[in-house]
Design a protein around this motif. Sequence first.
Motif, mmCIF file in Angstrom:
data_model
loop_
_atom_site.group_PDB
_atom_site.id
_atom_site.type_symbol
_atom_site.label_atom_id
_atom_site.label_comp_id
_atom_site.label_asym_id
_atom_site.label_seq_id
_atom_site.Cartn_x
_atom_site.Cartn_y
_atom_site.Cartn_z
ATOM 1 N N SER A 49 0.853 -1.189 0.000
ATOM 2 C CA SER A 49 0.000 0.000 0.000
ATOM 3 C C SER A 49 0.886 1.234 0.000
ATOM 4 N N THR A 50 0.592 2.143 -0.916
ATOM 5 C CA THR A 50 1.356 3.382 -1.024
ATOM 6 C C THR A 50 0.406 4.553 -0.854
ATOM 7 N N MET A 51 0.780 5.459 0.045
ATOM 8 C CA MET A 51 -0.025 6.664 0.268
ATOM 9 C C MET A 51 0.807 7.886 -0.085
ATOM 10 N N ILE A 52 0.259 8.700 -0.950
ATOM 11 C CA ILE A 52 0.859 9.972 -1.297
ATOM 12 C C ILE A 52 0.256 10.966 -0.315
ATOM 13 N N THR A 53 1.007 11.285 0.717
ATOM 14 C CA THR A 53 0.458 12.086 1.805
ATOM 15 C C THR A 53 0.270 13.545 1.393
ATOM 16 N N ASP A 54 -0.467 14.278 2.212
ATOM 17 C CA ASP A 54 -0.620 15.715 2.020
ATOM 18 C C ASP A 54 0.583 16.470 2.586
ATOM 19 N N GLU A 55 1.453 15.730 3.249
ATOM 20 C CA GLU A 55 2.607 16.292 3.933
ATOM 21 C C GLU A 55 3.719 16.643 2.954
ATOM 22 N N SER A 56 4.438 17.710 3.267
ATOM 23 C CA SER A 56 5.643 18.089 2.525
ATOM 24 C C SER A 56 6.773 18.252 3.524
ATOM 25 N N ARG A 57 7.995 18.097 3.048
ATOM 26 C CA ARG A 57 9.136 18.284 3.935
ATOM 27 C C ARG A 57 10.227 19.031 3.180
ATOM 28 N N SER A 58 10.822 20.017 3.851
ATOM 29 C CA SER A 58 11.930 20.761 3.276
ATOM 30 C C SER A 58 13.224 20.060 3.671
ATOM 31 N N ILE A 59 14.002 19.652 2.672
ATOM 32 C CA ILE A 59 15.276 18.981 2.902
ATOM 33 C C ILE A 59 16.315 19.685 2.048
ATOM 34 N N ASN A 60 17.342 20.187 2.685
ATOM 35 C CA ASN A 60 18.403 20.925 1.985
ATOM 36 C C ASN A 60 17.848 22.038 1.104
ATOM 37 N N GLY A 61 16.826 22.724 1.605
ATOM 38 C CA GLY A 61 16.251 23.859 0.900
ATOM 39 C C GLY A 61 15.312 23.511 -0.244
ATOM 40 N N LYS A 62 14.980 22.222 -0.405
ATOM 41 C CA LYS A 62 14.075 21.797 -1.476
ATOM 42 C C LYS A 62 12.845 21.153 -0.859
ATOM 43 N N GLN A 63 11.678 21.379 -1.484
ATOM 44 C CA GLN A 63 10.419 20.822 -0.985
ATOM 45 C C GLN A 63 10.160 19.444 -1.589
ATOM 46 N N TYR A 64 9.903 18.465 -0.726
ATOM 47 C CA TYR A 64 9.631 17.094 -1.150
ATOM 48 C C TYR A 64 8.244 16.669 -0.692
ATOM 49 N N MET A 65 7.589 15.847 -1.490
ATOM 50 C CA MET A 65 6.358 15.174 -1.083
ATOM 51 C C MET A 65 6.771 13.963 -0.248
ATOM 52 N N VAL A 66 5.947 13.614 0.723
ATOM 53 C CA VAL A 66 6.242 12.484 1.600
ATOM 54 C C VAL A 66 5.381 11.299 1.168
ATOM 55 N N ILE A 67 6.029 10.164 0.945
ATOM 56 C CA ILE A 67 5.368 8.941 0.495
ATOM 57 C C ILE A 67 5.514 7.889 1.580
ATOM 58 N N LYS A 68 4.425 7.288 1.995
ATOM 59 C CA LYS A 68 4.442 6.210 2.999
ATOM 60 C C LYS A 68 4.075 4.909 2.293
ATOM 61 N N THR A 69 4.904 3.893 2.487
ATOM 62 C CA THR A 69 4.676 2.601 1.856
ATOM 63 C C THR A 69 4.702 1.500 2.907
ATOM 64 N N SER A 70 3.691 0.635 2.878
ATOM 65 C CA SER A 70 3.644 -0.551 3.738
ATOM 66 C C SER A 70 3.642 -1.762 2.832
ATOM 67 N N VAL A 71 4.423 -2.759 3.210
ATOM 68 C CA VAL A 71 4.515 -3.951 2.381
ATOM 69 C C VAL A 71 4.669 -5.190 3.264
ATOM 70 N N GLY A 72 4.078 -6.288 2.805
ATOM 71 C CA GLY A 72 4.207 -7.547 3.534
ATOM 72 C C GLY A 72 2.915 -8.325 3.559
ATOM 73 N N ASN A 73 2.796 -9.192 4.550
ATOM 74 C CA ASN A 73 1.622 -10.037 4.724
ATOM 75 C C ASN A 73 0.675 -9.364 5.713
ATOM 76 N N PRO A 74 -0.496 -8.901 5.272
ATOM 77 C CA PRO A 74 -1.401 -8.165 6.156
ATOM 78 C C PRO A 74 -1.986 -9.029 7.284
#
Length: 160
Positions: A49-74
């Motif tokens: 499962s991949t979620m494209i979050t509403d969250e952003s993060r500034s890293i080294n002066g650049k804005q990134y989208m935050v992606i959360k991924t869960s993988v395995g046997n549910p």
Amino acid sequence: MKNALFLFTILFVHFLASAQSPYFPVNRGEISTFRFTEVFSGGQEFVMSTMITDESRSINGKQYMVIKTSVGNPKNSAMMTTSTSFVRIDGEEIWGLEDEFEEEFMMMPKNPQVGQSWKTSQGKSTVESVSGKISTPKTTYSNCLVIQSNDSNQISKIYT
């Protein structure tokens, strides 16, 4: 597995920036879940499962989208892993970070063309087709972007 998972996640998110992408239009806040076949997962139930979050993060002066991924046997939480990755769009190029403390790398060039290659965090990716076709037990997908990924452990093809 982690490297292949990260690459798949980033390529999945590659078309995040705009819904006008002909390959994979997605939106922030969207969750996509993939169930893998028994052949792929060695007979075990395997879900990503991949979620494209509403969250952003500034890293080294650049804005990134935050992606959360869960993988395995549910059905077995001990077999599930969750990771966070970061993606940014610069013009039409896609840049990624596996970890906020590592160097960023290009995930996808602007206007992918057949034969075009680029270095990734794990090796090299090459566009094989911009009109690929793949069939699953339920349907056939056409007009896919097909990318071959060569990393230190494996060669894989990604259809999006």
